[in-house]
Design a protein around this motif. Structure first.
Motif, PDB file in Angstrom:
ATOM      1  N   HIS A   1       4.608  -4.158   9.880  1.00 31.15           N
ATOM      2  CA  HIS A   1       3.863  -3.390  10.868  1.00 31.15           C
ATOM      3  C   HIS A   1       4.680  -3.476  12.152  1.00 31.15           C
ATOM      4  O   HIS A   1       4.749  -4.526  12.775  1.00 31.15           O
ATOM      5  CB  HIS A   1       2.489  -4.053  11.035  1.00 31.15           C
TER       6      HIS A   1
ATOM      7  N   TYR B   1      -4.393  -2.280  10.699  1.00 25.57           N
ATOM      8  CA  TYR B   1      -3.228  -1.769   9.975  1.00 25.57           C
ATOM      9  C   TYR B   1      -3.435  -2.142   8.514  1.00 25.57           C
ATOM     10  O   TYR B   1      -3.459  -3.319   8.167  1.00 25.57           O
ATOM     11  CB  TYR B   1      -1.929  -2.382  10.511  1.00 25.57           C
ATOM     12  N   ILE B   2      -3.638  -1.178   7.679  1.00 28.63           N
ATOM     13  CA  ILE B   2      -4.034  -1.362   6.278  1.00 28.63           C
ATOM     14  C   ILE B   2      -5.453  -1.933   6.232  1.00 28.63           C
ATOM     15  O   ILE B   2      -6.340  -1.331   5.654  1.00 28.63           O
ATOM     16  CB  ILE B   2      -3.036  -2.211   5.466  1.00 28.63           C
TER      17      ILE B   2
ATOM     18  N   ASP C   1       9.167   7.768  11.875  1.00 32.21           N
ATOM     19  CA  ASP C   1       8.309   6.855  12.620  1.00 32.21           C
ATOM     20  C   ASP C   1       8.585   6.929  14.116  1.00 32.21           C
ATOM     21  O   ASP C   1       7.739   6.587  14.929  1.00 32.21           O
ATOM     22  CB  ASP C   1       8.545   5.418  12.126  1.00 32.21           C
TER      23      ASP C   1
ATOM     24  N   ILE D   1       2.516   3.213   3.172  1.00 35.74           N
ATOM     25  CA  ILE D   1       2.395   2.466   4.430  1.00 35.74           C
ATOM     26  C   ILE D   1       3.466   1.382   4.467  1.00 35.74           C
ATOM     27  O   ILE D   1       3.621   0.602   3.523  1.00 35.74           O
ATOM     28  CB  ILE D   1       0.985   1.859   4.585  1.00 35.74           C
ATOM     29  N   LYS D   2       4.209   1.369   5.572  1.00 35.13           N
ATOM     30  CA  LYS D   2       5.359   0.471   5.657  1.00 35.13           C
ATOM     31  C   LYS D   2       4.969  -0.914   6.125  1.00 35.13           C
ATOM     32  O   LYS D   2       4.087  -1.083   6.939  1.00 35.13           O
ATOM     33  CB  LYS D   2       6.398   1.081   6.605  1.00 35.13           C
TER      34      LYS D   2
ATOM     35  N   THR E   1       0.855  -1.177   0.000  1.00 34.77           N
ATOM     36  CA  THR E   1       0.000   0.000   0.000  1.00 34.77           C
ATOM     37  C   THR E   1       0.894   1.230   0.000  1.00 34.77           C
ATOM     38  O   THR E   1       1.745   1.357   0.884  1.00 34.77           O
ATOM     39  CB  THR E   1      -0.886   0.004   1.276  1.00 34.77           C
TER      40      THR E   1
END
Lengths: 195, 258
Positions: free
Chosen positions: A115, A158-159, B225, A111-112, A108
């Motif tokens: 997680h 998350y996502i 982050d 978004i890393k 995505t």
């Protein structure tokens, strides 16, 4: 009370041992079938990769022993994923205690994955989450997750929403690391040990 | 929602914190375990312990410290300093560290990153990058990776090096700008933002924190982050609960523990 931590080729078991030390519980770290079967509580922790850990469990016969246990069993992180039916991580057939497949987080933009870090869990329905504050934060590190399913007893987002905790009969599982999730994680471990 | 992380860093020599601290409520302000436990109780999201002793005796003292930290605190912690082999990492993880951070050894031998990721998993391998904006021999200014506490320039350009370490299997980047470190004028926002936007792994920003707004900036403009700092926490110029409350009030996702 006899607590066993299952010994296999997973990393970072030390943190779990220290967490039990902090709670003040004695434990045995073993892969011996008789010791595991005679335990009151069994913890199946894990940091690792699905296919190599699953291969090791098969070599030791643990893939048959763990699903046949009758006492409360708690799997965490990869331990939880190995208790599911299948993992997309190197297309691994797992133990099938929970009839759900573990999937990689979809790529995505922005978004890393993995997680990694503290995220909140919601919709608790487990004895392990008794007395927790709503939206408690726990520590995750993973690239694969079980979707929300009939065994889901806590959700994280998350996502997509995914299963933060699973429960079926005597089997309990958490995707996050209870052992380093602050006071919240400690409470979950204590609740498990009190079952 | 995944939170931004606040990470105090403790420099340790012979089991003691090196930078002075003025926590009046600690029995022993130099005790690295006690200080870490205090930060954990205040809501620190992770801790970093850096071993600045280079001797063999110092190393075994550090491993003993890691064991005591792991026994005491219930949040993740990373250890770094002088790590250059699989055996070093194995000893530290076995003592209870959750992650290890490598720096100069990764520059000297980049294959080490691959080897460590394969052996222990990417999730516990942090690659620290010390960077400085300098004029190169070609006469242009560039961000260049430095070693030896930022004193020694390498041939490596920072932005491609950050991508390379990720591709080799690093699970996290700890980016320290030697230009801003110690200035208390704020983090290196532009560089942090560029690296974080290019990376698919978390970026911990370090160097330059002087006030609470600097953390807000590094999480928003800098796209970091996590934010790491040392002396401002040790000298109580910023208290962690105040900082997290401030950031939450500004709508950043924070893990509030109280």
């Amino acid at each position: 009370m006899k607590t066993v931590i299952i010994k296999y080729n997973a990393g970072n078991v030390q943190s779990v041992m220290y967490a039990l030390d902090r709670i003040g519980v004695d434990y045995l770290y073993t892969d011996d079938e008789a010791e595991i079967r005679s335990a009151d509580k069994v913890i199946f922790p894990g940091v690792g990769e699905a296919s190599t850990t699953m291969t090791y469990l098969r070599e030791k016969g643990l893939d048959k022993i763990i699903p046949s246990l009758k006492q409360p069993v708690l799997g965490t992180c990869v331990g939880m994923q190995l208790m599911c039916r299948f993992s997309e991580e190197n297309n691994t057939t797992c133990m099938g205690i929970f009839d759900v497949d573990v999937k990689r987080f979809p790529a995505t933009p922005g978004i890393k994955v993995p997680h990694m870090g503290w995220n909140n869990i919601t919709n608790y329905q487990s004895k392990l989450t008794q007395d927790l504050i709503d939206n408690a934060y726990v520590y995750f590190v993973h690239s694969y997750a079980a979707p929300v399913c009939e065994y889901t007893v806590a959700t994280c987002d998350y996502i997509n929403p995914f299963s933060a905790m699973l429960h079926k009969d005597n089997f309990y599982a958490a995707q996050f690391h209870c052992e380093i999730s602050g006071d919240v994680g400690q409470k979950i471990l204590e609740n498990f040990l009190k079952l | 929602m995944l939170t931004k992380r606040i990470i105090p860093c403790l420099d340790v020599k012979d089991g003691r914190t090196v930078k002075g601290v003025n926590f009046v409520n600690l029995r022993d302000a130099g005790d690295a375990v006690e200080l870490g436990a205090l930060y954990a109780s205040q809501g620190a999201d992770e801790l970093v312990y850096l071993d600045i002793a280079a001797t063999v005796e110092g190393r075994s003292t550090f491993i003993d410290l890691v064991r005591r930290v792991a026994h005491t605190i219930n949040i993740p912690f990373t250890v770094g300093g002088g790590i250059s082999s699989i055996a070093d990492v194995s000893a530290l993880l076995h003592a209870g560290a959750d992650k290890v951070s490598i720096n100069s050894s990764a520059v000297r031998n980049p294959d080490l990153i691959n080897e460590l990721a394969l052996e222990f998993g990417s999730q516990c391998i942090v690659v620290a990058i010390d960077t400085r904006y300098v004029e190169t021999s070609a006469g242009i200014f560039e961000h260049i990776v430095h070693t030896h506490g930022g004193r020694k320039p390498t041939e490596l350009r920072t932005i491609p090096w950050a991508k390379e370490v990720e591709e080799r299997g690093a699970g996290e980047l700890l980016l320290t700008s030697m230009d801003t470190d110690g200035t208390k004028n704020g983090f290196a926002l532009e560089l942090t933002s560029t690296i974080s936007a290019n990376a698919n792994i978390p970026v911990i920003a370090s160097g330059g924190a002087g006030n609470m707004e600097h953390f807000y900036d590094v999480f928003t403009k800098g796209k970091a982050d996590a934010g790491l700092a040392a002396s401002i926490f040790h000298f109580r110029e910023i208290d962690i609960p105040d900082l997290k409350q401030y950031l939450q009030n500004k709508a950043l996702p924070m893990r509030m523990t109280k």
